[in-house]
Design a protein around this motif. Sequence first.
Motif, mmCIF file in Angstrom:
data_model
loop_
_atom_site.group_PDB
_atom_site.id
_atom_site.type_symbol
_atom_site.label_atom_id
_atom_site.label_comp_id
_atom_site.label_asym_id
_atom_site.label_seq_id
_atom_site.Cartn_x
_atom_site.Cartn_y
_atom_site.Cartn_z
ATOM 1 N N GLU A 91 0.822 -1.217 0.000
ATOM 2 C CA GLU A 91 0.000 0.000 0.000
ATOM 3 C C GLU A 91 0.849 1.256 0.000
ATOM 4 N N GLN A 92 1.995 1.224 0.643
ATOM 5 C CA GLN A 92 2.915 2.368 0.643
ATOM 6 C C GLN A 92 3.463 2.631 -0.762
ATOM 7 N N VAL A 93 3.725 1.578 -1.519
ATOM 8 C CA VAL A 93 4.322 1.694 -2.852
ATOM 9 C C VAL A 93 3.264 1.959 -3.921
ATOM 10 N N ARG A 94 2.068 1.442 -3.711
ATOM 11 C CA ARG A 94 0.990 1.547 -4.709
ATOM 12 C C ARG A 94 0.699 3.002 -5.042
ATOM 13 N N SER A 95 0.485 3.256 -6.332
ATOM 14 C CA SER A 95 0.244 4.616 -6.816
ATOM 15 C C SER A 95 -0.509 4.552 -8.130
ATOM 16 N N THR A 96 -1.174 5.640 -8.492
ATOM 17 C CA THR A 96 -1.802 5.691 -9.807
ATOM 18 C C THR A 96 -0.756 5.931 -10.896
ATOM 19 N N GLY A 97 0.428 6.362 -10.491
ATOM 20 C CA GLY A 97 1.535 6.572 -11.430
ATOM 21 C C GLY A 97 2.633 5.564 -11.135
ATOM 22 N N PHE A 98 3.849 6.042 -11.056
ATOM 23 C CA PHE A 98 4.981 5.185 -10.749
ATOM 24 C C PHE A 98 4.931 4.778 -9.273
ATOM 25 N N GLY A 99 5.545 3.633 -8.953
ATOM 26 C CA GLY A 99 5.582 3.163 -7.573
ATOM 27 C C GLY A 99 6.280 4.154 -6.660
ATOM 28 N N ASN A 100 5.724 4.358 -5.471
ATOM 29 C CA ASN A 100 6.296 5.278 -4.481
ATOM 30 C C ASN A 100 7.344 4.543 -3.649
ATOM 31 N N GLY A 101 8.586 4.668 -4.006
ATOM 32 C CA GLY A 101 9.659 4.022 -3.259
ATOM 33 C C GLY A 101 10.251 2.851 -4.003
ATOM 34 N N ALA A 102 11.219 2.245 -3.346
ATOM 35 C CA ALA A 102 11.980 1.160 -3.950
ATOM 36 C C ALA A 102 11.305 -0.186 -3.725
ATOM 37 N N PRO A 103 11.502 -1.118 -4.653
ATOM 38 C CA PRO A 103 11.041 -2.479 -4.389
ATOM 39 C C PRO A 103 11.944 -3.124 -3.337
ATOM 40 N N ASP A 104 11.459 -4.160 -2.688
ATOM 41 C CA ASP A 104 12.282 -4.896 -1.724
ATOM 42 C C ASP A 104 13.319 -5.753 -2.441
ATOM 43 N N LEU A 105 12.937 -6.306 -3.581
ATOM 44 C CA LEU A 105 13.829 -7.092 -4.426
ATOM 45 C C LEU A 105 13.786 -6.506 -5.821
ATOM 46 N N ALA A 106 14.954 -6.188 -6.368
ATOM 47 C CA ALA A 106 15.059 -5.723 -7.754
ATOM 48 C C ALA A 106 15.911 -6.726 -8.518
ATOM 49 N N VAL A 107 15.438 -7.124 -9.685
ATOM 50 C CA VAL A 107 16.174 -8.048 -10.543
ATOM 51 C C VAL A 107 16.559 -7.305 -11.809
ATOM 52 N N GLU A 108 17.842 -7.295 -12.094
ATOM 53 C CA GLU A 108 18.358 -6.671 -13.315
ATOM 54 C C GLU A 108 19.032 -7.747 -14.160
ATOM 55 N N ILE A 109 18.639 -7.845 -15.416
ATOM 56 C CA ILE A 109 19.242 -8.813 -16.333
ATOM 57 C C ILE A 109 20.279 -8.085 -17.173
ATOM 58 N N PHE A 110 21.518 -8.551 -17.103
ATOM 59 C CA PHE A 110 22.621 -7.929 -17.823
ATOM 60 C C PHE A 110 22.407 -8.095 -19.324
ATOM 61 N N SER A 111 22.448 -6.981 -20.041
ATOM 62 C CA SER A 111 22.292 -6.962 -21.495
ATOM 63 C C SER A 111 23.600 -6.555 -22.134
ATOM 64 N N PRO A 112 23.811 -6.900 -23.406
ATOM 65 C CA PRO A 112 25.038 -6.487 -24.094
ATOM 66 C C PRO A 112 25.244 -4.968 -24.097
ATOM 67 N N SER A 113 24.177 -4.208 -24.004
ATOM 68 C CA SER A 113 24.291 -2.745 -24.004
ATOM 69 C C SER A 113 24.608 -2.182 -22.617
ATOM 70 N N ASP A 114 24.569 -3.025 -21.571
ATOM 71 C CA ASP A 114 24.869 -2.583 -20.211
ATOM 72 C C ASP A 114 26.367 -2.560 -19.953
#
Length: 181
Positions: A91-114
């Motif tokens: 509920e703290q993160v939920r928003s009608t726009g972008f999420g308010n705050g950071a996720p607890d877990l973030a997954v980033e997939i390494f791409s050749p452009s990274d």
Amino acid sequence: MAPKTSLTMDDLERMPDVYHRNVELDEGELLETAPASEDHGNLETEIAFLLKQFAKQHDLGRVYAGDTGFRLSDGTLRSPDVAFVRKARVEQVRSTGFGNGAPDLAVEIFSPSDSVAQLMRKVKQYFAAGTHTVWIVYPERREIHALEASGADRILTIEDQIDAPELLPGFATPIAAVFAE
């Protein structure tokens, strides 16, 4: 050389069609990215599916797809490839726009452009905003680098299992299952 323009979240949200574009805001700098490759999209979906299935079955929180933006600060918006927010924070993160705050877990997939420097910048931004754990997935090496805000750091190979006991108690899946074709 033209001076660099610094944008805020308010500026970003006033842009036409901002919710229909692949954009991030990096400390005021607008970054626009191309859609993901087929392999990247498949891997992203596999990870999201594994997490979503477990989180839903155990009523632990919400899993978000890679096009979901999270406000990390007034000048930083990031869209991890997969994100998880614990039930207590939804509920703290939920928003009608972008999420308010950071996720607890973030997954980033390494791409050749990274670049590693770009990914480490994101990791620092996630942790500064309150993220507990970041998984960096390296498809070519079939490895996952699990980093925690506490400083814990594990490199997991195809023989290992990935878990997040503080966020997803009981979740553990073989790395091989993540990369299954």
